[in-house]
Each structure stands twice: as structure tokens, then as C-alpha cells.
Design an enzyme around this catalytic site. Structure first.
Site, PDB file in Angstrom:
ATOM      1  N   ASP A 109      70.241 -15.561  19.302  1.00  0.00           N
ATOM      2  CA  ASP A 109      71.158 -14.846  20.370  1.00  0.00           C
ATOM      3  C   ASP A 109      72.528 -15.497  20.475  1.00  0.00           C
ATOM      4  OD1 ASP A 109      69.957 -17.346  21.277  1.00  0.00           O
ATOM      5  OD2 ASP A 109      69.264 -16.438  23.228  1.00  0.00           O
ATOM      6  N   ASP A 139      62.717 -29.036  25.531  1.00  0.00           N
ATOM      7  CA  ASP A 139      61.595 -29.100  24.490  1.00  0.00           C
ATOM      8  C   ASP A 139      62.311 -29.029  23.243  1.00  0.00           C
ATOM      9  OD1 ASP A 139      62.292 -26.558  24.381  1.00  0.00           O
ATOM     10  OD2 ASP A 139      60.421 -26.075  25.493  1.00  0.00           O
ATOM     11  N   ASP A 197      62.219 -27.053  19.399  1.00  0.00           N
ATOM     12  CA  ASP A 197      61.614 -25.717  18.636  1.00  0.00           C
ATOM     13  C   ASP A 197      61.876 -26.167  17.174  1.00  0.00           C
ATOM     14  OD1 ASP A 197      60.755 -24.354  21.000  1.00  0.00           O
ATOM     15  OD2 ASP A 197      63.032 -24.162  21.322  1.00  0.00           O
TER      16      ASP A 197
END
Ligand code: ATP
Ligand code: MG
Length: 490
Positions: free
Chosen positions: A128, A52, A54
């Protein structure tokens, strides 16, 4: 910060689906900055098919809501996000985040609430891994790289931004993400992470909510490289945190199921994410069944209670949603039905909603060397491809075979009973203890016997049920089986 040409990174708008361009364009038109970020950019650069896309923006969630109106929903508390529906797709639109304020972190440094909006630089530092922190503006054809992330993509290195210890303490789920991305992308884990990724560090996962851990476990199961990540979960001590009662041992059944899951994903087949939980918990379930059977509980009750017990224990680590629990117990229950079906129920069973999953499970057991299936997996496999006539013949043959083996079993049982009877008659007690003569000695013996009785009951019930437990008192209920084909597993 480096601004790179998207085309130099192998990116072009033709790779992007209309729904993400639509979201970026609408935000830009309303005067906001908008980028594609995270896994979508990373995977495109690696030549993979992104799951997907984002988006990230300087608009706050309520401003995003103003732009998209009813197509937008604000979700999350700890981590507020806008969900934007674009056509039939859903895009997560996050707002640039600043470092969390002190008041919202736990004593252990874990971030509890995280809705402090900031600049793109601050947002970058909060991500991250370096490879997840590339910002792609498709209309301008640029990629913003704050940390030489492109080099990490080239050298296939998974590198945490900032101090690895602090980043794991802030959010222990990053440990799971480390293993997931390393397995999925086949990347090397940065030595700075390896150094601090100790079993003690994994203890921090105890503080993460079992709901979030369930979600993460599902991502591990469905990323397409389950077979690669399983040994890593054991090596890094994560297995024990996620699955408390499952021995850290990749049995042939677990391995085959993992490979099968990965293959299904590779060819675009659907998988029920709870299926792998049914596989992992199968052995603890059987052991718990044996425990109840050894207490004299009737098999159906033993299976029902064992299912509940095993799932309840697992829920202390990863809360399995109710619908998934029902699925798991039905798959287990199907094993009994498929192994020993009543001939008149075979056709109905093969049309049951849970047949497919139950059959797949049985076949995996069989193919991984489980002799308990008595080759019924193969039988059902062949049955499904037969014509109506062939099916009738196969059922007839199965019926005769079943009657034969029943007769044989009955004969054997009869023989065994006779043998037992003969043996019991022959066996004399090894020691005949004389009754004590004096009243005092008789009383002392009575007390000792009573103590021994209590000790033996409590030791044999060490794992949970007493002699007065209701499950031992339940009687088999006579059901009208012509009405019941396959009820819910209760
Ligand atoms: P996937 O391919 O699984 O979607 P992803 O990298 O897109 O991988 P998401 O969970 O969709 O992962 O998150 C989107 C982005 O949000 C990540 O790329 C990362 O930049 C950031 N992110 C997600 N979870 C965390 C986290 N726990 N800590 C820091 N940043 C995170
Ligand atoms: Mg993503």
C-alpha cells in the site's frame, strides 16, 4: 531499486526478537529468499516499538508448510498466508504476490481473490504505502528500497504506491489505513491522496464486508492514537461509513474515553476493544431506551430490546462478534446496577466479572459531565479502596441516604398525584362537539374517527413497534431476588 546498508538505516539484529530471526533463518536454510517487511521495519526505522514482524518469501504457502511442518497453518482464501508458530509467537509469512488476474476483480475494480504468486518487484508494487514496502534481510544486513521510501520516512510523508484512485478502488480499506498510519505515526498525507479522498470515494466502503470493517475499526481503536484519529474519521467522511447511526460528533464522553484508551495503551494496560463500541453506541442506546419507555415498555425490557436494536443496526456496517456484543450489553446493564444498587448486593456487584468495565464506563461518564450518574462513580471509586469495616459503614450510610431519598420521592409523587387529580377535575374539554343528528352524518363521523385513530397509531409507531407488539404485552416477571445477584443481560 536501492540496496541500503541496514546499519545506515538504524537497523541491527539486536533489535529483533529471536522468533522472527528463527523464521527468516529456517526459510533461508531451505533455499528460499526471506525478508522482514511492513510495519516492523517501518517502526524500527522510526524508533518505535513494532507491534509485530511480518515475513515475506518466494516460497509458496505449501512450501512454507513443508519447511515448518506442524508449526505452520495455511489461512485465508482471498489472501492465502502461512501462519508460523515460533516459540509462543505467531509470524505471518506471505508469499511474493503478482498483480491479480482480471477474473478475480469485481466490476468496481475491487480485488476479490489474490493468490497469484510473483517476484519481489511485483510484490513491492502490490503493497500500500511506500513506508510499508521496505524489505529487510537481517542476516545480510541489507534493506531493499524500491521507491525512495527512506526519504518518505525522513520527511514523514504517507505516500500510496501507484495511482491513489486505483489503489483505493482496488481495496477501499486502504482509506482507513491511510488515516490510521497518519494518526499513529503523525505523518503528513501526500497531497495526491488528499485530492481524491472525497466523501464519494468513501462510499466504496459500502462494498467491504462488515466483518473486515469491524477488524479495521478495532485496529483504529487500539493503535494508541484513537483521540487523534476520531476527528479525522469525521473530516474524511469515514465516520458515516463505519457508524451509520452514531452522530458524527465527538462528545466529551467519547473524547475522554478515547484519551483514556490511548493512555491505557501507552502504559501497557489491557483494553477490551469492544469497550469503545459501548461508548460510541451509548447515546443511540439511551435514545432507543427512551423510545420503548415512551411506549410504556417496562424499563428492563426497554433496555434489553434497545441494546439488541442498536447492535443490530451497527452490524450492518461492522459486524460485532457475539462475545463483544454480550460484553457491550453487560457494560450498559451494569450502569443501572451501579447507579442504584441494592445495599445487600453491593459486595457481590463489586466482585462481578463485568464490574471493572462497568465502573470504568460509569466513571468516564461522570468525569465527562454526565449528571445522570449522581456521583455514584466517585462513590464506587472510593468504596474499592476501603477496609472491610469502612465498606460496611459506607453501605449503611448509602442505605440510609437511599431510604431518605425514596421517602422524599414518594412524598413528591403523592403530592404530584394530588395536584394532577385536582387539575383533571378542573379541566373541562375546550370544545364540546355536539353529536350529529342525521344517521348519515353520524356514520361519516364514525368513519372519520376511525381514520384518525389509525393515523395516530401509525404515526406514533413510526419507529417500529405497533400497539400489538409483544413487547408491550409483556408483564413484569416476579423473580426470587435472593437467588439472582446479577444475571446475564438477556
Ligand atoms: P501494523 O503496525 O498495524 O502491523 P503494518 O504495516 O504491519 O502495520 P499489516 O496490516 O500488519 O500492517 O500488514 C503488513 C504489510 O502488508 C503492510 O505493511 C503492507 O505492506 C501490506 N498490506 C497490508 N494490508 C494491505 C492492503 N490493504 N493493501 C496493500 N498492502 C497491504
Ligand atoms: Mg504488521
Amino acid at each position: 531499486m536501492q540496496t541500503l546498508r541496514a546499519s545506515k538505516c538504524g537497523l541491527s539484529t539486536t533489535q529483533l526478537p529471536a522468533y522472527i530471526l528463527d523464521v527468516i533463518d529456517a526459510l533461508t536454510k531451505a533455499g528460499y529468499e526471506a525478508y522482514i517487511v511492513g510495519g516492523g521495519v517501518r517502526d524500527l526505522m522510526l524508533g518505535l516499538n513494532p507491534k509485530d514482524f511480518d515475513a515475506v518469501t518466494n516460497a509458496t504457502p505449501s512450501q512454507v508448510k513443508e519447511v515448518f511442518g506442524r508449526r505452520c497453518r495455511i489461512i485465508g482464501r482471498r489472501f492465502e498466508l502461512a501462519h508460523v508458530y515460533s516459540g509462543r509467537e505467531l509470524v505471518e509469512v506471505a508469499t511474493f504476490r503478482a498483480p491479480p488476474k482480471r477474473a478475480v476483480t469485481s466490476a468496481a475494480g475491487m480485488i476479490l481473490r489474490d493468490n497469484n504468486w510473483g517476484t519481489i518487484e511485483q510484490d513491492f508494487a502490490r503493497r500500500d504505502f511506500s513506508i510499508n514496502a521496505l524489505y529487510y534481510q537481517p542476516r545480510k544486513g541489507i534493506v531493499l528500497d524500491f521507491c525512495h521510501a527512506v526519504d518518505d520516512i525522513k520527511s514523514k510523508t504517507l505516500r500510496l504506491l501507484g495511482d491513489p484512485t486505483v489503489r483505493f478502488e482496488e481495496d477501499p480499506v486502504r482509506m482507513l489505513r491511510t488515516l490510521r498510519f497518519a494518526a499513529k505515526l503523525n505523518f503528513n498525507i501526500d497531497p495526491a491522496i488528499l485530492e481524491i479522498f472525497t466523501p464519494e470515494m468513501t462510499q466504496l466502503l459500502r462494498d467491504v464486508s462488515p466483518h473486515r470493517l469491524y477488524d479495521e475499526s478495532q485496529k483504529l481503536f487500539t493503535m494508541g492514537h484513537l483521540n487523534r484519529v476520531l476527528p479525522m474519521l469525521i473530516d474524511f467522511g469515514i465516520w458515516r461509513q463505519l457508524f451509520a447511526d452514531i452522530k458524527p460528533d465527538i462528545t466529551p464522553f467519547i473524547e475522554l474515553a478515547a484519551k483514556n484508551t490511548d493512555q491505557r495503551i501507552a502504559i501497557g494496560k489491557t483494553i477490551n476493544p469492544a469497550f469503545f463500541y459501548a461508548v460510541l453506541l451509548w447515546k443511540p442506546f439511551l435514545e432507543r431506551c427512551d423510545f420503548y419507555l415512551s411506549k410504556g415498555v417496562i424499563p428492563a425490557e426497554a433496555r434489553a430490546q434497545a441494546g439488541l436494536d442498536v447492535l443490530k443496526r451497527q452490524a450492518t456496517r461492522t459486524v460485532i462478534p457475539r462475545f463483544a456484543e454480550t460484553f457491550i450489553r453487560e457494560v450498559w446493564e451494569m450502569q443501572t446496577r451501579l447507579l442504584n444498587p441494592k445495599p445487600q448486593q453491593i459486595a457481590a456487584l463489586s466482585n462481578h466479572a463485568r464490574f471493572r468495565a462497568g465502573f470504568d464506563f460509569l466513571l468516564l461518564r461522570e468525569r465527562s459531565g454526565d449528571a445522570q450518574t449522581q456521583e455514584m462513580g466517585t462513590w464506587w471509586d472510593q468504596y474499592q479502596t476501603m477496609s472491610t469495616d469502612e465498606k460496611e459503614r459506607a453501605i449503611g450510610q448509602y442505605n440510609r441516604q437511599r431510604a431518605k431519598s425514596r421517602r422524599k420521592a414518594a412524598q413528591e409523587e403523592h403530592l404530584e398525584q394530588q395536584l394532577n387529580a385536582a387539575q383533571t377535575a378542573e379541566i373541562e374539554p375546550l370544545v364540546n362537539e355536539p353529536e350529529p343528528r342525521s344517521r348519515r352524518a353520524r356514520k361519516a363521523k364514525q368513519q372519520e374517527d376511525a381514520r384518525a385513530q389509525v393515523a395516530s397509531t401509525s404515526s406514533s409507531n413510526g419507529s417500529g413497534i405497533g400497539a400489538d407488539h409483544p413487547i408491550l404485552k409483556r408483564k413484569r416477571v416476579q423473580r426470587d431476588l435472593s437467588q439472582v445477584i446479577f444475571g446475564p443481560t438477556q
